[in-house]
Design a protein around this motif. Structure first.
Motif, PDB file in Angstrom:
ATOM      1  N   GLY A 191       0.291  -1.325   0.096  1.00 34.78           N
ATOM      2  CA  GLY A 191       0.007  -0.328  -0.128  1.00 34.78           C
ATOM      3  C   GLY A 191       0.611   1.237   0.082  1.00 34.78           C
ATOM      4  O   GLY A 191       0.517   2.286  -0.204  1.00 34.78           O
ATOM      5  N   GLY A 192       1.918   1.459   0.015  1.00 31.89           N
ATOM      6  CA  GLY A 192       2.992   2.610   0.357  1.00 31.89           C
ATOM      7  C   GLY A 192       3.049   3.180  -1.367  1.00 31.89           C
ATOM      8  O   GLY A 192       2.542   2.573  -2.318  1.00 31.89           O
ATOM      9  N   GLY A 193       3.544   4.235  -1.592  1.00 31.72           N
ATOM     10  CA  GLY A 193       3.372   4.849  -2.515  1.00 31.72           C
ATOM     11  C   GLY A 193       4.163   6.264  -2.655  1.00 31.72           C
ATOM     12  O   GLY A 193       4.292   6.745  -1.353  1.00 31.72           O
ATOM     13  N   LEU A 194       3.797   7.042  -3.560  1.00 30.42           N
ATOM     14  CA  LEU A 194       3.620   8.415  -3.810  1.00 30.42           C
ATOM     15  C   LEU A 194       2.825   9.398  -3.473  1.00 30.42           C
ATOM     16  O   LEU A 194       1.664   8.628  -4.546  1.00 30.42           O
ATOM     17  N   VAL A 195       2.752  10.395  -2.456  1.00 25.73           N
ATOM     18  CA  VAL A 195       1.161  10.821  -2.761  1.00 25.73           C
ATOM     19  C   VAL A 195       1.352  11.892  -2.326  1.00 25.73           C
ATOM     20  O   VAL A 195       2.422  12.406  -1.973  1.00 25.73           O
ATOM     21  N   GLN A 196       0.331  12.625  -3.222  1.00 25.58           N
ATOM     22  CA  GLN A 196       0.694  14.735  -2.880  1.00 25.58           C
ATOM     23  C   GLN A 196       0.120  14.880  -1.607  1.00 25.58           C
ATOM     24  O   GLN A 196      -0.733  14.624  -0.750  1.00 25.58           O
ATOM     25  N   PRO A 197       0.782  15.981  -1.148  1.00 28.90           N
ATOM     26  CA  PRO A 197       0.363  16.205   0.727  1.00 28.90           C
ATOM     27  C   PRO A 197      -1.699  16.882   0.105  1.00 28.90           C
ATOM     28  O   PRO A 197      -1.836  17.176  -0.356  1.00 28.90           O
ATOM     29  N   GLY A 198      -2.235  16.162   1.548  1.00 24.77           N
ATOM     30  CA  GLY A 198      -3.560  16.430   0.908  1.00 24.77           C
ATOM     31  C   GLY A 198      -3.898  15.097   0.846  1.00 24.77           C
ATOM     32  O   GLY A 198      -5.776  14.696   0.886  1.00 24.77           O
ATOM     33  N   GLY A 199      -3.449  14.231   0.420  1.00 25.94           N
ATOM     34  CA  GLY A 199      -4.485  12.776  -0.599  1.00 25.94           C
ATOM     35  C   GLY A 199      -3.947  11.666   0.279  1.00 25.94           C
ATOM     36  O   GLY A 199      -4.235  12.046   1.913  1.00 25.94           O
ATOM     37  N   SER A 200      -4.602  10.531   0.376  1.00 25.76           N
ATOM     38  CA  SER A 200      -4.899   9.373   0.948  1.00 25.76           C
ATOM     39  C   SER A 200      -4.203   8.111   0.714  1.00 25.76           C
ATOM     40  O   SER A 200      -3.661   7.718  -0.334  1.00 25.76           O
ATOM     41  N   LEU A 201      -3.802   7.298   0.926  1.00 27.99           N
ATOM     42  CA  LEU A 201      -3.392   5.659   1.308  1.00 27.99           C
ATOM     43  C   LEU A 201      -3.996   5.432   2.467  1.00 27.99           C
ATOM     44  O   LEU A 201      -4.213   5.459   3.306  1.00 27.99           O
ATOM     45  N   ARG A 202      -3.575   3.682   1.660  1.00 28.54           N
ATOM     46  CA  ARG A 202      -4.154   2.521   2.793  1.00 28.54           C
ATOM     47  C   ARG A 202      -2.803   1.530   2.858  1.00 28.54           C
ATOM     48  O   ARG A 202      -2.772   1.204   2.039  1.00 28.54           O
ATOM     49  N   LEU A 203      -2.601   1.561   4.185  1.00 32.65           N
ATOM     50  CA  LEU A 203      -1.660  -0.262   3.415  1.00 32.65           C
ATOM     51  C   LEU A 203      -2.226  -1.116   4.536  1.00 32.65           C
ATOM     52  O   LEU A 203      -2.812  -0.752   5.461  1.00 32.65           O
ATOM     53  N   SER A 204      -1.406  -2.311   3.969  1.00 29.67           N
ATOM     54  CA  SER A 204      -2.172  -3.122   5.154  1.00 29.67           C
ATOM     55  C   SER A 204      -1.335  -4.719   4.981  1.00 29.67           C
ATOM     56  O   SER A 204      -0.080  -4.697   4.940  1.00 29.67           O
ATOM     57  N   CYS A 205      -1.396  -5.487   6.130  1.00 30.72           N
ATOM     58  CA  CYS A 205      -0.322  -6.248   6.572  1.00 30.72           C
ATOM     59  C   CYS A 205      -1.364  -7.324   7.175  1.00 30.72           C
ATOM     60  O   CYS A 205      -1.783  -6.816   8.189  1.00 30.72           O
ATOM     61  N   ALA A 206      -0.797  -8.142   6.549  1.00 32.09           N
ATOM     62  CA  ALA A 206      -0.809  -9.895   7.323  1.00 32.09           C
ATOM     63  C   ALA A 206       0.067 -10.256   7.545  1.00 32.09           C
ATOM     64  O   ALA A 206       0.897 -10.664   7.082  1.00 32.09           O
ATOM     65  N   ALA A 207      -0.157 -10.812   8.284  1.00 31.73           N
ATOM     66  CA  ALA A 207       0.867 -11.153  10.039  1.00 31.73           C
ATOM     67  C   ALA A 207       0.230 -12.492   9.534  1.00 31.73           C
ATOM     68  O   ALA A 207      -1.159 -13.599  10.189  1.00 31.73           O
ATOM     69  N   SER A 208       0.926 -13.737   9.872  1.00 34.23           N
ATOM     70  CA  SER A 208       1.106 -15.369  10.825  1.00 34.23           C
ATOM     71  C   SER A 208       1.941 -16.031  11.342  1.00 34.23           C
ATOM     72  O   SER A 208       3.206 -15.171  10.675  1.00 34.23           O
ATOM     73  N   GLY A 209       1.899 -16.998  11.789  1.00 37.11           N
ATOM     74  CA  GLY A 209       3.113 -17.642  12.548  1.00 37.11           C
ATOM     75  C   GLY A 209       3.792 -17.589  13.757  1.00 37.11           C
ATOM     76  O   GLY A 209       5.208 -18.236  14.126  1.00 37.11           O
ATOM     77  N   PHE A 210       2.868 -16.706  14.398  1.00 34.94           N
ATOM     78  CA  PHE A 210       3.103 -16.474  15.938  1.00 34.94           C
ATOM     79  C   PHE A 210       2.074 -17.350  16.392  1.00 34.94           C
ATOM     80  O   PHE A 210       0.892 -17.729  16.290  1.00 34.94           O
ATOM     81  N   THR A 211       2.451 -17.295  17.694  1.00 39.82           N
ATOM     82  CA  THR A 211       1.267 -18.162  18.978  1.00 39.82           C
ATOM     83  C   THR A 211       1.606 -16.899  19.902  1.00 39.82           C
ATOM     84  O   THR A 211       2.776 -16.998  20.166  1.00 39.82           O
TER      85      THR A 211
END
Length: 129
Positions: free
Chosen positions: A8-28
């Motif tokens: 979800g990262g990237g280049l955006v202009q001031p005032g803009g929007s982004l959405r980051l996502s994270c899927a985590a696995s393998g821990f207890t």
């Protein structure tokens, strides 16, 4: 083996929007916090926002309150960081992290410190004209 899939990262202009996502696995863990930290060039890594897995309680650093929001999709074991009204000061590499819950909350600052059990590789967010 703990694995993270961040996007979800990237280049955006001031005032803009982004959405980051994270899927985590393998821990207890009986309970844990998952969320986002960021590190700008020449600066220390800082907590942005986290969510507690057991009850969805959320914590944010003051500079992003009202602009950033964490949400999660439990079925996909994925957490999102919705960012609006982005500012040049938000430019950083954003890391997904997992902190195992080991007791009562000492302070929000403690929770948002970079003393995290597991880290993702990070995704770069650049806010610029």
């Amino acid at each position: 083996q703990v694995q993270f899939v961040e996007s979800g990262g990237g280049l955006v202009q001031p005032g803009g929007s982004l959405r980051l996502s994270c899927a985590a696995s393998g821990f207890t863990a009986e309970d844990y916090y998952i969320g986002w930290w960021r590190q700008a060039p020449g600066k220390v890594r800082e907590g942005v926002g986290i969510i507690r897995n057991s009850d969805g309680l959320k914590y944010y650093t003051d500079s992003v309150k009202g602009r950033f929001a964490i949400s999660r999709d439990s079925a996909k074991n994925t957490v999102y960081l919705h960012m609006i009204n982005l500012e040049p000061e938000d430019t950083a590499k954003y890391y997904c992290g997992v902190r195992i819950r080991r007791g009562p909350v000492v302070s929000v600052a403690h929770l948002l410190s970079p003393r995290v059990d597991y880290w993702g590789e990070g995704t770069l967010v650049t806010v610029s004209l």
